[in-house]
Structures are given as C-alpha cells and as structure tokens.
Design a protein around this motif. Structure first.
Motif, PDB file in Angstrom:
ATOM      1  N   THR A  42     -32.289 -33.618 -31.741  1.00 27.03           N
ATOM      2  CA  THR A  42     -33.270 -32.911 -30.902  1.00 27.03           C
ATOM      3  C   THR A  42     -33.373 -31.427 -31.220  1.00 27.03           C
ATOM      4  OG1 THR A  42     -31.711 -32.286 -29.134  1.00 27.03           O
ATOM      5  CG2 THR A  42     -32.666 -34.505 -29.037  1.00 27.03           C
ATOM      6  N   GLY A  43     -32.436 -30.914 -32.038  1.00 22.83           N
ATOM      7  CA  GLY A  43     -32.496 -29.494 -32.381  1.00 22.83           C
ATOM      8  C   GLY A  43     -31.923 -28.576 -31.319  1.00 22.83           C
ATOM      9  N   GLU A  44     -31.359 -29.141 -30.260  1.00 25.26           N
ATOM     10  CA  GLU A  44     -30.748 -28.272 -29.245  1.00 25.26           C
ATOM     11  C   GLU A  44     -29.578 -28.989 -28.559  1.00 25.26           C
ATOM     12  OE1 GLU A  44     -33.092 -27.545 -25.617  1.00 25.26           O
ATOM     13  OE2 GLU A  44     -34.477 -29.117 -26.261  1.00 25.26           O
ATOM     14  N   GLU A  45     -28.798 -28.204 -27.803  1.00 26.96           N
ATOM     15  CA  GLU A  45     -27.695 -28.765 -27.019  1.00 26.96           C
ATOM     16  C   GLU A  45     -28.239 -29.651 -25.893  1.00 26.96           C
ATOM     17  OE1 GLU A  45     -24.495 -28.423 -27.470  1.00 26.96           O
ATOM     18  OE2 GLU A  45     -24.584 -26.947 -29.092  1.00 26.96           O
ATOM     19  N   LEU A  46     -27.357 -30.332 -25.249  1.00 23.28           N
ATOM     20  CA  LEU A  46     -27.737 -31.124 -24.076  1.00 23.28           C
ATOM     21  C   LEU A  46     -28.528 -30.261 -23.099  1.00 23.28           C
ATOM     22  CD1 LEU A  46     -27.474 -33.623 -22.226  1.00 23.28           C
ATOM     23  CD2 LEU A  46     -25.305 -32.663 -21.409  1.00 23.28           C
ATOM     24  N   ASN A  47     -29.673 -30.771 -22.702  1.00 20.25           N
ATOM     25  CA  ASN A  47     -30.574 -30.013 -21.836  1.00 20.25           C
ATOM     26  C   ASN A  47     -31.158 -30.973 -20.794  1.00 20.25           C
ATOM     27  OD1 ASN A  47     -32.739 -28.716 -20.656  1.00 20.25           O
ATOM     28  ND2 ASN A  47     -33.501 -27.830 -22.588  1.00 20.25           N
ATOM     29  N   PRO A  48     -30.809 -30.757 -19.516  1.00 13.96           N
ATOM     30  CA  PRO A  48     -31.221 -31.729 -18.489  1.00 13.96           C
ATOM     31  C   PRO A  48     -32.706 -31.660 -18.139  1.00 13.96           C
ATOM     32  CG  PRO A  48     -30.068 -29.888 -17.467  1.00 13.96           C
ATOM     33  CD  PRO A  48     -30.011 -29.645 -18.952  1.00 13.96           C
ATOM     34  N   SER A  49     -33.410 -30.650 -18.642  1.00 18.51           N
ATOM     35  CA  SER A  49     -34.798 -30.495 -18.184  1.00 18.51           C
ATOM     36  C   SER A  49     -35.691 -31.664 -18.616  1.00 18.51           C
ATOM     37  CB  SER A  49     -35.377 -29.169 -18.665  1.00 18.51           C
ATOM     38  OG  SER A  49     -35.474 -29.190 -20.076  1.00 18.51           O
ATOM     39  N   TYR A  50     -35.314 -32.323 -19.739  1.00 20.30           N
ATOM     40  CA  TYR A  50     -36.156 -33.451 -20.188  1.00 20.30           C
ATOM     41  C   TYR A  50     -36.061 -34.630 -19.229  1.00 20.30           C
ATOM     42  CZ  TYR A  50     -36.287 -30.620 -24.346  1.00 20.30           C
ATOM     43  OH  TYR A  50     -36.465 -29.583 -25.199  1.00 20.30           O
ATOM     44  N   LEU A  51     -34.897 -34.840 -18.692  1.00 18.50           N
ATOM     45  CA  LEU A  51     -34.751 -35.927 -17.714  1.00 18.50           C
ATOM     46  C   LEU A  51     -35.530 -35.587 -16.447  1.00 18.50           C
ATOM     47  CD1 LEU A  51     -33.519 -38.648 -16.898  1.00 18.50           C
ATOM     48  CD2 LEU A  51     -31.502 -37.411 -16.054  1.00 18.50           C
ATOM     49  N   VAL A  52     -35.437 -34.323 -16.031  1.00 15.10           N
ATOM     50  CA  VAL A  52     -36.165 -33.896 -14.829  1.00 15.10           C
ATOM     51  C   VAL A  52     -37.668 -34.094 -15.028  1.00 15.10           C
ATOM     52  CG1 VAL A  52     -36.769 -31.900 -13.393  1.00 15.10           C
ATOM     53  CG2 VAL A  52     -34.376 -32.264 -14.112  1.00 15.10           C
ATOM     54  N   GLU A  53     -38.169 -33.636 -16.180  1.00 14.56           N
ATOM     55  CA  GLU A  53     -39.619 -33.798 -16.451  1.00 14.56           C
ATOM     56  C   GLU A  53     -40.038 -35.258 -16.449  1.00 14.56           C
ATOM     57  OE1 GLU A  53     -40.671 -31.973 -20.208  1.00 14.56           O
ATOM     58  OE2 GLU A  53     -39.698 -30.098 -19.557  1.00 14.56           O
ATOM     59  N   TYR A  54     -39.224 -36.074 -17.132  1.00  7.93           N
ATOM     60  CA  TYR A  54     -39.545 -37.493 -17.235  1.00  7.93           C
ATOM     61  C   TYR A  54     -39.564 -38.150 -15.858  1.00  7.93           C
ATOM     62  CZ  TYR A  54     -38.048 -42.400 -17.584  1.00  7.93           C
ATOM     63  OH  TYR A  54     -37.897 -43.753 -17.395  1.00  7.93           O
ATOM     64  N   LEU A  55     -38.529 -37.892 -15.051  1.00 10.47           N
ATOM     65  CA  LEU A  55     -38.456 -38.526 -13.735  1.00 10.47           C
ATOM     66  C   LEU A  55     -39.563 -38.016 -12.818  1.00 10.47           C
ATOM     67  CD1 LEU A  55     -34.583 -38.534 -13.124  1.00 10.47           C
ATOM     68  CD2 LEU A  55     -36.028 -40.538 -13.561  1.00 10.47           C
ATOM     69  N   THR A  56     -39.844 -36.729 -12.911  1.00 16.37           N
ATOM     70  CA  THR A  56     -40.889 -36.144 -12.066  1.00 16.37           C
ATOM     71  C   THR A  56     -42.241 -36.800 -12.358  1.00 16.37           C
ATOM     72  OG1 THR A  56     -39.663 -34.064 -12.067  1.00 16.37           O
ATOM     73  CG2 THR A  56     -41.973 -33.967 -11.346  1.00 16.37           C
ATOM     74  N   ALA A  57     -42.551 -36.900 -13.628  1.00 14.69           N
ATOM     75  CA  ALA A  57     -43.849 -37.486 -14.001  1.00 14.69           C
ATOM     76  C   ALA A  57     -43.901 -38.961 -13.610  1.00 14.69           C
ATOM     77  CB  ALA A  57     -44.061 -37.336 -15.507  1.00 14.69           C
ATOM     78  N   LYS A  58     -42.824 -39.687 -13.869  1.00 11.16           N
ATOM     79  CA  LYS A  58     -42.823 -41.124 -13.605  1.00 11.16           C
ATOM     80  C   LYS A  58     -42.969 -41.407 -12.105  1.00 11.16           C
ATOM     81  CE  LYS A  58     -40.181 -45.361 -14.450  1.00 11.16           C
ATOM     82  NZ  LYS A  58     -39.163 -45.998 -15.299  1.00 11.16           N
ATOM     83  N   TYR A  59     -42.175 -40.700 -11.299  1.00 13.58           N
ATOM     84  CA  TYR A  59     -42.225 -41.004  -9.867  1.00 13.58           C
ATOM     85  C   TYR A  59     -43.461 -40.412  -9.192  1.00 13.58           C
ATOM     86  CZ  TYR A  59     -38.072 -43.684 -10.203  1.00 13.58           C
ATOM     87  OH  TYR A  59     -37.213 -44.686 -10.532  1.00 13.58           O
ATOM     88  N   ALA A  60     -44.008 -39.314  -9.759  1.00 10.57           N
ATOM     89  CA  ALA A  60     -45.278 -38.789  -9.236  1.00 10.57           C
ATOM     90  C   ALA A  60     -46.371 -39.846  -9.405  1.00 10.57           C
ATOM     91  CB  ALA A  60     -45.661 -37.511  -9.976  1.00 10.57           C
TER      92      ALA A  60
END
Lengths: 505, 505
Positions: free
Chosen positions: B482-500
C-alpha cells in the motif's frame, strides 16, 4: 522385580510404545492419502511419511534397543518378567533381529527397487509386456534370496518367506493341506461347471444408485457389530481396513453402480478385519501385540464374515427384504433364495480378485506353487509366464491369452511380497475350521444369522480369537479354538455342502 | 560458499525441514481429530500427538540446532548466506530463543495448567461461574508475566505478547489506530442503530436444507479460486483452515439448517485463509517461512474475502440468483439488494462471534484494553468482570447480565493466548487498506465481482501478499502493498460508505 530390571523394562517398553505411536501416526497419513488427500499435497506428504518412517526404523534398529533386549534376555532378568512382558520382548526381538540382519544400504536399495518396480508393473500390466517387467522381477527375487540367507534359511528357502506372514507355517504343511484341498476342489469345481442348474444372475444386471448402496453398507456394518464409535466407513479406489488403535479401526469400500455386490461384500470383508482389530484387549494397547496375529488368521475373519455369514442363505433370508426395499424395481419378483444363488455363482476366471469362493483357492495354490518353484526349485524368471499358463489350464481348465490376464495380474511380486499369497487360502481353511467349532458350541448358529442376531457370533470370536491380538501365535489360536491343527477337511465339507445345494449336485 | 559453511547450512536446513515435517504430521492428526475421528480412539491418538509434539520440541530446542544457529550467525559464515537462508536462520533463531528462554519444567507446568483451564472454562462458562475460573486465570496471567520477563520486556510488558502474534506490533501503535477507529465507529454504530431504515431479515428465517448449502459452499469456493486439487472442504464443530503444505490446505464449515449465512460466510472466511496458504511460493516449501506471516495479515485475507467480497453488493448481484435457484420458496419475491441488506444488518450484541462487520471491531478493542490493563496496569483479576461490563456499556451501549455472556465468553485466555485478539481488528484494517490500493490499480474491481470474475483478485493478492509467506514481515507486507504504514482511515471510510448505503444515513 529388582529395581534394576524394572528400570531396564521401563526403558524397553518406552521404546516399543514410541515405535507403536510412530506407526499409528503413519497409519493416519496413509489412510488420509487413500481416502481423499488432495493430489497436489501428496509429494510433500510423502516426504513427511519418509521422515517418520526413517525415524521409526532407526528406533527399531537402535543400539539402545538392542542392549535393552539383551539385558532383559539375561536369565537373571528374564525370570523376573511377567508373561505379557516376555511376549512383548520376544516379538520385539524377532523384529529387531529381522531388521538388523539386513545391512541398511542393502535394504535401502531394495526399497528403491520395489518402489520403481511397482510403478513399472502398472505399465507392464497395462501393455501386457512381461519382458519389460522381467529384469525387475529377477532383481527382486535375487534380493529375497539374499535376505533368506541373511535371516537364516529354515527347512527350505521358501519356508523363511512364509514365516514372515504366517509364523510357523511351512512348505511341508502347505503341501499337505493344499494337496488335500486340491483333490476335492478340482472335481467339485468341474461338477459345478457341468451342472444343469446354473443360477440366474440377471437381477444383478441393473443400475444401483450409489447413495442407497452406501446406506445399506452402513446398515449391514451396524448389524455385524462394527462399532462406529471406534471406526468409520469411507471410500477409496482399493478397499482396505486399518487398525490405527483398537478404538480407531477404519474401513473403506468402493461403490459401483452397475454391480452392488462389489461394495457390499467388500464392506463385509473389511468389516471382518475390523471386528478383529476393534476387539483386541485394551491391555495390549501401545504394545507390539496390539494387532492381528498373522495374515492368515486375519484373513480367516474377513472370509468368515464375507462368505460364511455374508454369502449364506440364512443371512439373505434375514436381509434380502431390507435390500429389496432400497431397490424395489431392480429386485421386482426376486426371492431371497434367487439372490442367494446369484451371489454364489461359480465359474473359472482368469483373474483372482474376481474369483468366487470355490475357485478362489485354486488361484492361490497356483501362486503358491509358482513361488515354491522360484525359491526352492530355481525355475528361471523367464519361464514363469509359461508355467503360469500351464497351471491355469491344469487347475481351472482355462488359459490366459495375455500376460496381463496371467502372470502380471497381481502387484504382490512387484512389491516383493513373496510368501503372502497362501494367507488367503489359509484364511478360508481357518475360517471353516473355526466355524465347525462355533456350530458345535452354538447349534443354533444358522438360526441366529436368520434372525439377524449376530452379536453372539462376534462375542464368541472376541473371546476365542480377537482379544488375544498377537499374544498367541496362529497355531496356538487354531489349536485353542478348535482343539486341532490346521485341517483342510472342514473347508472341503463346507464348500461341498454349499455348492451341492446351490447347483443341485 | 566454503564447503565448511555449506555443510553447516545443510545440517541446519535438515533440522528445520524435519521440524516442518513433524509439524505437518501433527497437522494431519489434528485435522482428523476435528473432522470425524472416532471417539474411542481419541485417547490413544492424543498420546501419539503428545509423543510427536515432544520429539518436535526436543528438535526445536536441541543443543545441536543451537550450535548450528551460532555457527551460521558468525560474521564469516553469515556473509556467505543467501538472502533466503538468512531469513530462515532469523526465523529459526527467533523461535529457538523463545523456546529456550523458558525452562522446560516451567513450560510443561504451563501446558498442564492451560489444558486443565480450557476444560474448566467450559464448565465455568456453562454455569456462568467466574469465581470458579478466576484462580486459574490468575495463575495463567502470572505465568505470562514470568514469560515476559524471561523473553525480555519490550517497550511495555504487553508489547512482548503482541509481538508473538503480530511481529513488530506495539501498544503505542495500537493505541493510536484503535483510538482513531473508535472515534469513528462508535458514532457510526449509534447512527445505524437509530436509523429508520432497518433491513428486513425475515427471508433468512426459514429452513435451508443442508445438502443444498453444501452444494452452494462448494460452488462458491470454486468461484473464489479455491483449488480443490490442493484442499478439501469438510465439516467440524468449529470451522477452521489448516495449511498442511501449500498443496494441501483444508477448510471446514458447519451447516445450520435454520441459518444459511453461518456456513456460507464461515466457508468464505476460511477460504480467505486458504487462498493465502495455497498460494505461498513453492520455493518456500519445507522451510519455516512456508506459512502466513502473522495472525493479522492472515485475518486480513479471511476478512477481505468474507466481508469485502462476500458481503458486498456486487457479489450478490452476481450470485443471489444462484442461491435463489437452490431455495426458490425461501427466497420467493426477494431481490439481491434485499438479501444484501439482510446479511449486513448491524446491531450491538454481547457475543463477539455473533457480531456484525461494524461492531465487531468494538468487541476487539474492549479485549485489547482489558489485556493492556492486566499486563501494563496491574488490574486485579477479580475486577475483570466489572471492567468488562463497564466497557460494553460504554462502547456498545449494552451490558451482559451474566459472565457467560461477558468476560467468560471466549476460550482465548483459558489457553493463555493473550495478545491474540487485536489480530482480528488488525485484519479488518489491513484488508481495507489493501483494498484501497487494489481498487486504484483495478478500478473495475466492483465490475469484476459483479461478473464473478474473481481470479484476477486472487492473482493480485498472490503477487502482492500470498507468495511471500513469512519471508516478509507484516509491516513489510503492508508497506510494500500500500506504500504506507497501517492506517485505520481506510477501514473507517469503507465502513462509513457501506453502512450509509445500507441504512440510508
């Protein structure tokens, strides 16, 4: 027991238990390979099996084990041992000596040779090309001749090989019993062939749905007293039974939709082996005595349950209705008696594994005589096909037109298993002899089978045979159960009566 | 390479291969025990497993291996080693040191304790009796505190435990990522709870015949690219995946007729683990690197396939028709979109294993905080139930009425697996982060899923993750992919969009 001997014994038993445990781990992996392990994992799995086998072999032939065996065999120590420990010692020493007498490199070379030969044999059989197989067979026979010298020749060279599979069995004894058997079976088979009352087998020429065969196999296993909490039934290309420990004795079968009898009698056959292994005394678990005492006695149980129970008239008087319920169209208008006659049809065949109960013994005698000729009479390997064909003509009145249907049909020789074949016929003779005693002690035997009340039969065998595992020799078993040595006349009587009834002789 | 180093390396690799082979043999026996080994053979089998485990442990901690590791670690030798051999050396040394630092008797005592504790935990949970379990839990925690000292404390005591399951993971990092995750998920879960658009799940409240579930599980596995020539699907009480070797990676599932989603998503979850193990490079076979690199990366694959593929809308646009064909009555009038919403229903539950994709992470954070409190903050074991309940109230707005539904619900602590729980949430974060990269490189990802064209996705993960096995660390994997360290924001974005979308937020 002195604390010294006690310590030595504990160390000794520790190694024998460890060998048994490695053997069980290997057994699980072999079972797994044959019942559905994924193809792509097989190469790595065979390395795992190789590693554990090699470690087990090292244990079995370790200096440490040798020293412990010697120490316990000293008169001062030996007299302190209990009966069971003496038997464990004797069995372990026997295997130890057998393994140690073959130099490790020689044995390794032999394993490689037989592994190649088994693969090559498949091709040779497929192409019916004996010349292709002959050089391998020559080498395997030469190795076995060397082994006989290293192990020490018994009365004759071939006796040394017989003893591996049936301890104590000799050429002298087999010549006698096979001679008697042959003189009765050859004319009986001829009378059967010429009878005007050939059974009608047309009811078997239908399609029999697999799931219902499976259901019936499970049902019959339960009826025979197979313990599903100490085993399981699976499918494999070639059916087998494997006793991992007395609480885990698995069997396999193979279903053919165009012939329901193959899975059915295959299942009952393996069940016979399994009843033996499931009912070995718990006291023997973890010792080298926790297995069947010989190939012949083992085969007596598979044959007894397959043929003398499973192909008997009372059995189908009880169970044909159940089978018919599963296949009402296929068996429309068929009676138990018709089915009984159909599954006992006898006719000479070229292929041993398709032979009926009567002529099967002739196939075995031919192989016995061939092996005797190889090891005791020095017959050339190049002459084996002609010898084979001549014997089939003489014993069965038919002759193979190809070596695939003749001398190449069985894998045993490619694997180096010389001396193994007689076990099959020994099993038939032991079984008939034991059944004779059983019927004396349980005169209602036929009635029990007709009622489906088979557990007393299993219990009788457990008490007389199964519980002892390898703590009695085969000849002790047959003497203790029947009061006499191996005697082929019971098999002759049984077959004569059975086929006289079926073929109205 | 000097012949001296070459010989040392060969000896060293020989021992590591042997350890791997013993491990595979044990794996086959564990799989067998859990998929249908007969009950009565289990006691003897566990002795076999004990014998092989003990032999393997002796190999792993042998002086011989220690000397070989030391010899290869000498600068003169080390500089001659190839990259792969260096990695094998590092991994072996790490395990060797971990094992050697714990005195054998202490470890033996601990194994006995946790074995008893696991059995006792079942009763304690059944009776919801924390007092019964507490003294065992105290001892297990004390042992782990000792182990931490023996292994050497990292930044904090709990860091030492985290490192076992997720090499390199720290409390500092987890505090940060879980903090971010929590601050988004708690309000999102609340919004979902209060939404007026709750999915209708009534179509799942039917009976779903088992054989058809089985058929569908097999079908979906094929669609996901699970290689049935390198694995098999069986049934067990608790589903699992086991990578015996890359050519034999087996999965199990459990069918419930009253709820088809359990087997379905369980199967897909285990398939994710299996795709990882089946696609490890053949070059690593037989080395300690031939397995997944960490629990977290492993879980990223099970979660990716289960949730991000298996619970996605495009997936059911493609496959709901197939499922409906098997259960036409149950799904009469139901559309793919309805089914998609029903399988993604989210609501706070007390039990982790029944939690939905959104709230699951909160269950993990609670356990993480509890473990941190135990090892870093010295909280008393007697205070754990109250602490647990308070955290459920705080994070999920619900509170267990019994300890069975609370602190006693999971087996992990009884088995001593402290530091394991975070892997589950790490898996979710890694998965979302990798999916973000995947979608950048394959903008047609949704389209591929909607077409059932899933193999390119498996191939992408094989190239980026699977092939490397343990030859890359978890942080190397996530950085390289992914080119970066562990970053929780992708999970947040994914869950936000899915549950919205699902809850029309």
């Amino acid at each position: 027991m002195s604390s010294n001997v006690h310590t030595t014994l504990e160390q000794f038993l520790g190694i024998t238990r460890k060998i048994k445990r490695y053997n069980e781990a290997l057994g699980v992996m072999y079972w797994d390979l044959r019942t559905g392990a994924p193809r792509k994992g097989a190469e790595t799995r065979s390395e795992v099996i190789g590693e554990l086998s090699s470690d087990m072999f090292k244990l079995q032939t370790s200096e440490e084990l040798g020293k412990l065996i010697d120490a316990l065999s000293e008169p001062g120590a030996y007299e302190q041992l209990k009966e069971l420990d003496r038997k464990i010692l004797a069995e372990t020493k026997k295997e130890y000596d057998r393994s140690k007498k073959i130099p490790a490199e020689l044995y390794q070379e032999y394993v490689v040779l037989t592994t190649h030969a088994e693969t090559l044999w498949e091709d040779a059989k497929h192409n019916s090309d004996y010349a292709m197989f002959q050089p391998y067979l020559e080498k395997i026979i030469d190795f076995n001749k060397q082994f006989i010298q290293l192990w020490g020749q018994k009365e004759t060279p071939y006796d040394t090989l017989l003893d591996i599979y049936e301890p104590g069995m000799t050429v002298a004894k087999l010549d006698q019993v096979f001679g008697e058997l042959r003189s009765s079976i050859v004319p009986l088979a001829a009378a059967v062939k010429n009878s005007d009352h050939q059974p009608d087998t047309s009811m078997l020429k239908h399609s029999f749905e697999k799931d219902r065969q499976k259901e019936f196999s499970h049902y019959i296993l339960g009826q025979l007293g197979y313990d599903f909490e100490a085993g399981r039934l699976d499918e494999s290309v070639h059916p087998f039974a494997t006793g991992l420990n007395p609480g885990d004795v698995r069997i396999t079968t193979h279903y053919y939709e165009n012939d329901p009898t193959i899975a059915l009698f295959g299942t009952i056959h393996e069940c016979g082996h399994a009843l033996y292994e499931q009912n070995i005394s718990k006291d023997l678990i973890g010792t080298p005595l926790s297995e069947g005492t010989s190939m012949g006695i083992h085969e007596s149980q598979s044959r007894f349950w397959e043929n003398m129970v499973g192909r008997s008239k009372p059995f189908w008087q009880r169970y044909f209705g159940e089978l018919k319920r599963l296949y009402p169209e296929q068996f429309h208008g068929v009676e138990a008696e018709d089915f009984y006659r159909a599954i006992n049809v006898s006719e000479p065949t070229l292929i041993r594994i398709f032979a009926d109960e009567l002529t099967y013994n002739l196939h075995i005698m031919i192989r016995y005589e061939m092996e005797k000729a190889i090891f005791n009479e020095g017959v050339a390997v190049s002459d084996l096909p002609a010898l084979w064909n001549a014997k089939y003509r003489e014993y069965l009145g038919i002759e193979p037109s190809t070596d695939a249907e003749g001398v190449l049909q069985d894998v045993h020789w490619a694997g180096g298993a010389f001396g193994y074949f007689p076990s099959y016929a020994l099993g038939n003779m032991y079984a008939a002899q034991m059944m004779n005693t059983l019927k004396k002690e349980k005169p209602d035997f036929d009635e029990l089978v007709r009622e489906g009340n088979l557990l007393p039969v299993k219990e009788w065998f457990t008490e007389r045979v199964y519980q002892y595992g390898k703590s009695k020799t085969p000849s002790e078993i047959i003497r203790d159960v029947t009061g006499e040595e191996l005697n082929p006349s019971y098999l002759v009587e049984y077959l004569t009566a059975k086929y006289a009834d079926i073929y109205k002789l």
